[in-house]
Write a protein that holds these residues in place. Structure first.
Motif, PDB file in Angstrom:
ATOM      1  N   TYR A  60       0.830  -1.206   0.000  1.00 15.35           N
ATOM      2  CA  TYR A  60       0.000   0.000   0.000  1.00 15.35           C
ATOM      3  C   TYR A  60       0.861   1.250   0.000  1.00 15.35           C
ATOM      4  O   TYR A  60       1.961   1.278   0.561  1.00 15.35           O
ATOM      5  N   ALA A  61       0.313   2.285  -0.607  1.00 18.52           N
ATOM      6  CA  ALA A  61       0.934   3.596  -0.466  1.00 18.52           C
ATOM      7  C   ALA A  61       0.825   4.032   0.990  1.00 18.52           C
ATOM      8  O   ALA A  61      -0.162   3.701   1.678  1.00 18.52           O
ATOM      9  N   THR A  62       1.806   4.790   1.435  1.00 15.77           N
ATOM     10  CA  THR A  62       1.809   5.245   2.822  1.00 15.77           C
ATOM     11  C   THR A  62       0.533   6.023   3.165  1.00 15.77           C
ATOM     12  O   THR A  62      -0.005   5.910   4.270  1.00 15.77           O
ATOM     13  N   SER A  63       0.055   6.778   2.198  1.00 15.51           N
ATOM     14  CA  SER A  63      -1.099   7.648   2.432  1.00 15.51           C
ATOM     15  C   SER A  63      -2.397   6.886   2.690  1.00 15.51           C
ATOM     16  O   SER A  63      -3.356   7.450   3.225  1.00 15.51           O
ATOM     17  N   VAL A  64      -2.448   5.609   2.316  1.00 14.84           N
ATOM     18  CA  VAL A  64      -3.694   4.847   2.478  1.00 14.84           C
ATOM     19  C   VAL A  64      -3.532   3.651   3.403  1.00 14.84           C
ATOM     20  O   VAL A  64      -4.535   3.001   3.748  1.00 14.84           O
ATOM     21  N   GLU A  65      -2.312   3.335   3.806  1.00 13.64           N
ATOM     22  CA  GLU A  65      -2.083   2.151   4.637  1.00 13.64           C
ATOM     23  C   GLU A  65      -2.869   2.261   5.944  1.00 13.64           C
ATOM     24  O   GLU A  65      -2.873   3.300   6.604  1.00 13.64           O
ATOM     25  N   GLY A  66      -3.542   1.169   6.277  1.00 12.02           N
ATOM     26  CA  GLY A  66      -4.370   1.161   7.471  1.00 12.02           C
ATOM     27  C   GLY A  66      -5.806   1.578   7.223  1.00 12.02           C
ATOM     28  O   GLY A  66      -6.678   1.353   8.066  1.00 12.02           O
ATOM     29  N   ARG A  67      -6.054   2.194   6.072  1.00  8.13           N
ATOM     30  CA  ARG A  67      -7.418   2.629   5.734  1.00  8.13           C
ATOM     31  C   ARG A  67      -7.991   1.840   4.556  1.00  8.13           C
ATOM     32  O   ARG A  67      -9.199   1.616   4.494  1.00  8.13           O
ATOM     33  N   PHE A  68      -7.139   1.454   3.611  1.00  2.55           N
ATOM     34  CA  PHE A  68      -7.576   0.737   2.418  1.00  2.55           C
ATOM     35  C   PHE A  68      -7.132  -0.714   2.497  1.00  2.55           C
ATOM     36  O   PHE A  68      -6.059  -1.026   3.046  1.00  2.55           O
ATOM     37  N   THR A  69      -7.936  -1.591   1.901  1.00  2.00           N
ATOM     38  CA  THR A  69      -7.589  -3.009   1.838  1.00  2.00           C
ATOM     39  C   THR A  69      -7.857  -3.516   0.430  1.00  2.00           C
ATOM     40  O   THR A  69      -8.985  -3.388  -0.079  1.00  2.00           O
ATOM     41  N   ILE A  70      -6.834  -4.111  -0.183  1.00  2.00           N
ATOM     42  CA  ILE A  70      -6.991  -4.719  -1.501  1.00  2.00           C
ATOM     43  C   ILE A  70      -7.152  -6.219  -1.308  1.00  2.00           C
ATOM     44  O   ILE A  70      -6.468  -6.829  -0.478  1.00  2.00           O
ATOM     45  N   SER A  71      -8.050  -6.818  -2.078  1.00  2.00           N
ATOM     46  CA  SER A  71      -8.294  -8.253  -1.928  1.00  2.00           C
ATOM     47  C   SER A  71      -8.848  -8.818  -3.214  1.00  2.00           C
ATOM     48  O   SER A  71      -9.323  -8.084  -4.087  1.00  2.00           O
TER      49      SER A  71
END
Length: 116
Positions: A60-71
């Motif tokens: 993940y990009a740092t700006s979205v890590e912890g908020r976005f999840t790819i699956s």
């Protein structure tokens, strides 16, 4: 012929959630290298998240890590991007990208607007 189709974009308030979907046709997406990019007006396209390999390794990009999840959604031959705690700066057109056999494939994009 490989085609990607994004869906799920829309208008959401800050702090809200959206789930984007990238449905593939013409190949099995389950082990492919798939990425989500986004592009805001006046900005370059930036990488948001990737998923790769049979084990589904994610980055993940740092700006979205912890908020976005790819699956992956194997049943639908799709890759999803779950976006939580959305912020104004997440406003952009989101694009799905698949890399396979030395070729890049892109979807048409889906607009995400975060606004109060």
């Amino acid at each position: 012929q490989v085609q990607l189709a994004e869906s799920g974009g829309g208008l959401v308030q800050p702090g809200g959630s959206l789930t984007l979907s990238c449905a593939a046709s013409g190949l099995n997406i389950s082990t492919k290298f798939v990425s989500w990019f986004r592009q805001a007006p006046g900005n370059q396209r930036e990488l948001v998240a990737t998923i790769s390999g049979a084990a589904g390794r994610t980055n993940y990009a740092t700006s979205v890590e912890g908020r976005f999840t790819i699956s992956r959604d194997i049943a639908k031959n799709a890759v999803n991007l779950q976006m939580n705690s959305l912020e104004f700066d997440d406003t952009a057109v989101y694009y799905c990208n698949l890399y396979s056999d030395h070729q890049d494939y892109w979807g048409q994009g889906t607009q995400v607007t975060v606004s109060s």
